[in-house]
Structure formats: structure tokens, C-alpha cells
Write a protein that holds these residues in place. Structure first.
Motif, short mmCIF file in Angstrom:
data_model
loop_
_atom_site.label_atom_id
_atom_site.label_comp_id
_atom_site.label_asym_id
_atom_site.label_seq_id
_atom_site.Cartn_x
_atom_site.Cartn_y
_atom_site.Cartn_z
N LEU A 40 0.82 -1.21 0.00
CA LEU A 40 0.00 0.00 0.00
C LEU A 40 0.86 1.26 0.00
O LEU A 40 0.41 2.32 -0.42
N GLN A 74 -0.29 4.83 -3.19
CA GLN A 74 -1.03 6.09 -3.07
C GLN A 74 -0.97 6.91 -4.37
O GLN A 74 -1.93 7.57 -4.75
N ILE A 130 -3.67 6.09 -7.01
CA ILE A 130 -5.03 6.04 -6.51
C ILE A 130 -6.06 6.41 -7.58
O ILE A 130 -7.15 5.85 -7.65
N GLN A 131 -5.69 7.34 -8.46
CA GLN A 131 -6.61 7.81 -9.48
C GLN A 131 -6.56 6.89 -10.71
O GLN A 131 -7.59 6.54 -11.28
N PRO A 164 -7.07 2.18 -9.04
CA PRO A 164 -7.55 2.01 -7.66
C PRO A 164 -7.38 0.59 -7.13
O PRO A 164 -7.31 0.40 -5.93
N VAL A 178 -4.60 -0.12 -4.69
CA VAL A 178 -4.84 0.27 -3.30
C VAL A 178 -5.84 -0.67 -2.62
O VAL A 178 -5.68 -1.04 -1.46
N THR A 179 -6.86 -1.07 -3.38
CA THR A 179 -7.99 -1.77 -2.77
C THR A 179 -7.63 -3.14 -2.20
O THR A 179 -7.90 -3.43 -1.03
N GLY A 203 -5.19 -3.84 1.10
CA GLY A 203 -5.85 -3.40 2.33
C GLY A 203 -6.97 -4.34 2.72
O GLY A 203 -7.17 -4.64 3.92
N LEU A 204 -7.69 -4.80 1.70
CA LEU A 204 -8.78 -5.74 1.95
C LEU A 204 -8.23 -7.03 2.56
O LEU A 204 -8.83 -7.62 3.47
#
Lengths: 316, 310
Positions: free
Chosen positions: B265, B269, B272-273, B276, B279-280, B283-284
Motif C-alpha cells: 500500500l 497512493q 489512486i486515481q 484504484p 490500493v484496494t 488493504g482488503l
């Protein structure tokens, strides 16, 4: 506590004098600075000097900016405090409400939903939640700003760094609204774990109180449910909740390190992370000291709040 | 002295017969986990079953990572960089064209290792400190507990950051830091258990039978203080994983190109745009793993130590 912080910082590898002077300094120059900084003194002499400095509010000089650490930290502390207070208010209000609702409608779908949400909440990495919130609300929907305390074109000329609070008191509505909008996403990210814990504790505390005789009496008197739940039950269920809220402050101030890093929040947490990268140990030392002192102060405050909630508690 | 038998009881077994034929006291912390129906009760606890299933899946994923991961977790193809999820790459690819699913599968090894090692450090040091401190009492106990209180006064992630700053950024040091930060809770927990147990009849009997301090602590007291330790350890694995992921996210834990979930992660950052999914998914993965251990820990607490239930 001061001993622990002092020893931790002295254990960081690398010579502070060498770091200050740079790689090209001669050994004589480094040695002279070590002597000047007192780094050649025995540890107990260094600690006594450190203690004296701390008591005078002198936390040393930043190795990076060459500015006094106390001033640098004080300039950033309000940003962290404002974020932490906002997150704590959010977590307390929503957490207590969720806990009460869950206890009153126990074993209902609503209860299961709230408790499942709380369990997910405590398992959430806040740095990831911050990124996800940013992705949806800043990048996709463009509803809220992604970082900083104010818009880039706005200048803050207040007497303190409490941007939202001071702009509210001075009636500067545009600044207040902008500041508040910047607070929302980091505030939610930081509030998630404490909110979940507060909701769980409130539920269990409320369940205990709701089974007591005086609640049955209050209901038998014909009082409306909301009055029994919020005025009679919640008031007595609050003591463990307040304890937990006090304990969460440490989590919040620690969590601020991650949240501030993600949201480019100019607070003390992000400053410490940058200082660690640069091995600027006076800043790290001062920052940890300030955060820990803040945490102890809040716990003292919580002890005093007990007497307000439960008049039976008295301090001699 | 006629009632005192020199034979020590088995760990976790019934107290020394010297304690008499009386049943274990109501406050005996070991009583709850000695029953034969612990597993049955755990299997009836829906949250624990869900948590246990998640943990089992993570363990199997970690063990079989080399077999089930479709791609190499370290080497990617730049031509495949930042590909969205597709039948070839279920979770997409990252900025170096590495398959995110494969990295998450291999990352389960690191996360599981971090959780277990960090909790192992906390558990062993905390148990040792808490047990010795409570058993001997006096000024030693007072001094040790004040140090523990000081450690508890620090925000945990901040203390972990400070320790990693001293030791240097690496996964091993992050595990040590998280382990040290978690230690005070165990010290307090074990101390409380030992304080209540050391005055009980079966311990007095073992002492009267000539048992040494070490033997009494190890064979008689600690087995009876196990239930709260098991519960705390399970709950702590999730917290340790979270803290270690936080350290890696800050660049203080696992270093690139290790497929650690927090470190994945860290660099995400920027995308992110654009991407995505980068990032997703990591963390999940952290959230599901921590949730699994928390659910299992909650279930174990309900089954093993009902007094702690909230």
C-alpha cells in the motif's frame, strides 16, 4: 517516562554531531560539536542536562531545520489536537448512539448489523481506510479535499494554529467551512477504530444497566422509552464508556501518525515520521514526549470527569 | 504432612491431590478450558467458526503459496503494468507489472509470520516478566510493574516506530518492535493470574512438597493461567498484523520488493486515481485477516473465559 524516551533516543545509531555537520566535516569539527552538545559526558550527566532542559521547555534544536524543537512542535501540535478532538467527538457521539441502539434492540437485525460493523471497524487498517475514503470522496466524487488543512490558495493569519476553532470564534465562515471540510476525511479515518470500540463497550454496559430494577421501575412508571434509555440507563452506563474514551486518546494520537501521513496533515505525527527518516532525533524525542504527555493529561481529565458522571466518586 | 503427595500434577490437569478433594475454586482461571467440550462449544459459536475458517484459509494460502499463486510475486512484466482486474490477473497488476493476487497470496506468509513471531515475543517475555514479578513480589514486583506501566503509557504505534527507528527499518526489526510493544499486556495479565494462584492450596502443597520456584511456576501455576493467555494471544495476532502493516506502510517494516501487504500500500497512493485496484486489494487482505483472528479470539474468549465476555 522521560528516562525511557531519553534512553530510546540515545540508542538510535548514528552520531548526531556528524549528522548536523554533514559528511564533509573534519573529525576535529565533529569532536568539537560533540563536546559542545555534551555528547561526550557520561549518560547520567546527559540525562540531568536533558531533564533540566525539558523542565525549562527546551527540547533542543532540530538537526534539519536548525530551529528550536519546542517552537517547531508547538507550531504543529494544534493541527494534531484539532484533528484528534474532531475524531474523538465523532467517535464518541456515533459510538455511544450505535451502542445504545444496539442494546435497546438487542438480538435484532439492527443489533447484529451494528456489532458486525464494529468488528469490521476494529479490524480496519486506518491507513487503508484513509486511502479508500480519499479515492471515493476526493478523486471520484470530488466532494471533499484530499489533504492539507485549507485550500492551497487560502492563507491563514490567525493568532493560533487552531484553524477551525479560531475561524469559528472570529466568525470567518469561509475559512471555517473550508477547514471543516478538510477535517472530515482524516477525522473519519482516525475515528473508525475508537468508534467501533466505544460502540461495543456502550452496548455491553447498557445491557447490564437495562436489566437493573430501577429501569423496570422507571418503565413501570410509564416513562417514555427514549427517556428511560437515554436519561436513566445511559447516564449510569457511561462510566466504563468514559474510561474507554480516555484510553482511546492514546490510540488516536498514535493513529494520527498514519492518518497525517496519508492526508498530508501538517501535524506532529507526520513531522515525527519525516524526522525519523532524517534521523533528526531531538524532534523525534520531543514529539514522542509531547504526544505521551498529552495522553497522560487526557487520562487525568477522564479521572476528573468520573466525579461529574458519578457523584459517589470522590478524590481525597 | 500426611496428605501431601510429592508427585506433581500433570500440566493443565487437576490440582495436586494435596489440595484435597474439594472442587477447583470458582475463580480458577484454568477450569474453563479443561472441559472436554471446548471444541464442541467453539464449533457452536458462529463467529468463532467464521473466524476459524478465515484463519484456516490464510494458513493454507501461506503454506501452498508456491503452488496456488499464478505468477511470480517479485518479477513482473513492465508491458503488463497497471492492468485492471481481468481473467488473466484477477486483482490486476501493479506499477511494475506484477500480479497483485500472487503478491497477496505470498504476502499471507509474511503477515502470518509477523503476527505469530511478534505475539510469540510478547507472550514469552511478558509471561516470564509477569510470572516472576508476581511470584517473588516485593520491591522487584513494584519496580517491574512501574516499568510496565510506563511502557503502557506510550501510544503503541509510536513506541513501535521509535524502536524500529533505533533498530533500523526491516521486517525482523518491525516484528521485534511490535513484540516489545505488545509485551506489557501479557505481563499484567500473567501477573494478575499468578497473584491469585500462588496462594491457592495446590501451590502451597507443591511448595510444602519441596518443589523449586521454577518448577512450581512452570508446572503448577502457568498451566492454570493459560486460558486468558490463549484468548489474548489470538486477539493480539490481529493487532500485531495491523501494527506491522502500519510500520511497513511508513517504510519502517518490510522493504521492497517483499510482497508485504502494508508495504504494497505504501507505494500505491500515487496510483489512486489511475489504478484504484492497487490500493484496494492489499488493504482488503489485511482487513479480512485481522477480522478472522479477531472473530476467532472473541469466540475463544466466550468459550474459554466467560468472565471476560462483554
Amino acid at each position: 517516562m522521560l528516562v525511557v524516551i531519553f534512553l530510546l533516543m540515545r540508542a538510535i545509531p548514528g552520531d548526531p554531531a556528524r549528522l548536523m555537520l554533514g559528511e564533509r566535516a573534519s573529525p576535529e569539527q565533529v569532536e568539537a560539536l560533540r563536546e559542545q552538545m555534551g555528547l561526550n559526558d557520561p549518560l547520567h550527566v546527559q540525562f540531568a542536562a536533558f531533564l533540566g532542559d525539558v523542565l525549562r521547555g527546551d527540547l533542543g534544536t532540530s538537526l534539519q531545520s536548525r530551529q528550536p524543537v519546542t517552537a517547531e512542535l508547538m507550531a504543529r501540535y494544534p493541527a494534531t489536537v484539532e484533528l484528534a478532538i474532531f475524531a474523538m467527538l465523532l467517535a464518541s457521539a456515533l459510538g455511544i448512539l450505535a451502542g445504545v441502539v444496539s442494546a435497546v434492540w438487542r438480538n435484532s437485525l439492527l443489533d447484529y448489523g451494528v456489532m458486525a460493523g464494529a468488528l469490521v471497524g476494529v479490524s480496519m487498517p486506518i491507513f487503508w481506510l484513509g486511502l479508500i475514503l480519499m479515492m471515493f470522496f476526493s478523486v471520484r466524487l470530488q466532494w471533499l479535499p484530499a489533504g492539507g488543512r485549507l485550500d492551497a490558495r487560502m492563507m491563514w493569519d490567525g493568532a493560533t494554529q487552531f484553524v477551525v476553532l479560531e475561524s469559528l470564534l472570529r466568525g470567518q465562515w469561509t475559512t471555517f467551512v473550508t477547514g471543516l471540510r478538510h477535517l472530515i476525511l482524516p477525522g473519519i479515518a482516525l475515528a473508525t477504530i475508537p468508534l467501533s470500540i466505544i460502540a461495543r463497550i456502550t452496548r455491553s454496559s447498557m445491557l447490564e444497566v437495562l436489566n437493573l430494577d430501577y429501569i423496570r421501575t422507571a418503565r413501570a412508571k410509564g416513562l417514555p422509552n427514549w427517556r428511560v434509555n437515554f436519561r436513566h440507563a445511559l447516564k449510569n452506563a457511561l462510566l466504563p464508556v468514559v474510561t474507554i474514551i480516555g484510553l482511546q486518546v492514546g490510540l488516536l494520537l498514535g493513529g494520527a501518525v498514519l492518518t497525517e501521513t496519508i492526508f498530508s496533515w501538517p501535524g506532529i505525527g507526520r513531522y515525527i515520521v519525516v524526522a525519523i527518516g532524517a534521523r533528526d532525533y531531538p524532534v523525534v524525542q520531543g514529539g514522542i514526549l509531547l504526544i505521551t504527555l498529552g495522553m497522560i493529561l487526557v487520562n487525568l481529565l477522564v479521572d476528573l470527569i468520573y466525579t461529574l458522571i458519578d457523584p459517589r466518586i470522590r478524590y481525597q | 504432612m500426611a496428605t501431601v503427595t510429592p508427585k506433581a500434577p500433570a500440566p493443565g490437569g487437576p490440582p495436586n491431590p494435596a489440595a484435597g478433594a474439594t472442587p477447583p475454586p470458582a475463580g480458577d482461571p484454568g477450569a474453563a478450558y479443561r472441559g472436554p467440550g471446548v471444541l464442541r462449544r467453539l464449533l457452536r459459536h458462529r463467529a468463532a467458526v467464521l473466524g476459524g475458517t478465515i484463519v484456516l484459509i490464510i494458513v493454507l494460502t501461506a503454506l501452498l503459496a508456491d503452488v496456488i499463486a499464478p505468477y511470480d510475486p517479485i518479477r513482473g512484466r513492465l508491458a503488463d503494468m497497471l492492468q485492471p482486474p481481468s481473467p488473466e490477473h484477477w486483482m490486476g497488476t501493479d506499477e511494475q507489472g506484477r500480479d497483485i493476487l500472487s503478491r497477496i497470496i505470498h504476502g499471507s506468509r509474511i503477515s502470518l509470520q509477523v503476527g505469530l513471531v511478534a505475539v510469540g515475543i510478547s507472550l514469552t517475555t511478558g509471561t516470564l516478566i509477569g510470572a516472576v514479578s508476581a511470584y517473588f513480589g516485593g520491591w522487584f514486583d513494584l519496580l517491574v510493574m512501574r516499568i510496565i506501566d510506563i511502557l503502557l503509557a506510550f501510544p503503541s504505534i509510536l513506541l513501535a516506530i521509535a524502536i524500529t527507528a533505533i533498530l533500523g527499518p526491516s521486517l525482523t526489526n518491525a516484528m521485534i518492535a511490535v513484540g516489545i510493544v505488545g509485551m506489557p499486556v501479557y505481563a499484567r495479565l500473567v501477573r494478575a493470574s499468578v497473584l491469585s494462584l500462588r496462594e491457592q492450596d495446590f501451590v502451597q502443597a507443591a511448595r510444602a512438597a519441596g518443589g523449586g520456584h521454577g518448577r512450581i511456576l512452570w508446572r503448577h501455576i502457568l498451566p492454570n493461567a493459560l486460558a486468558p493467555l490463549i484468548v489474548q494471544s489470538t486477539l493480539s495476532i490481529g493487532t500485531a498484523m495491523l501494527d506491522a502493516a502500519g510500520l511497513s506502510f511508513l517504510g519502517l517494516g518490510a522493504q521492497p520488493p517483499a510482497p508485504e501487504w502494508g508495504a504494497m500500500l505504501s507505494g500505491a497512493q500515487v496510483y489512486i486515481q489511475l489504478a484504484p485496484w492497487v490500493v484496494t486489494f492489499p488493504g482488503l487482505a489485511i482487513m479480512v485477516a485481522v477480522l478472522g483472528f479477531n472473530l476467532l479470539g472473541d469466540g475463544l474468549r466466550d468459550v474459554l473465559d466467560p468472565r471476560l465476555r462483554r
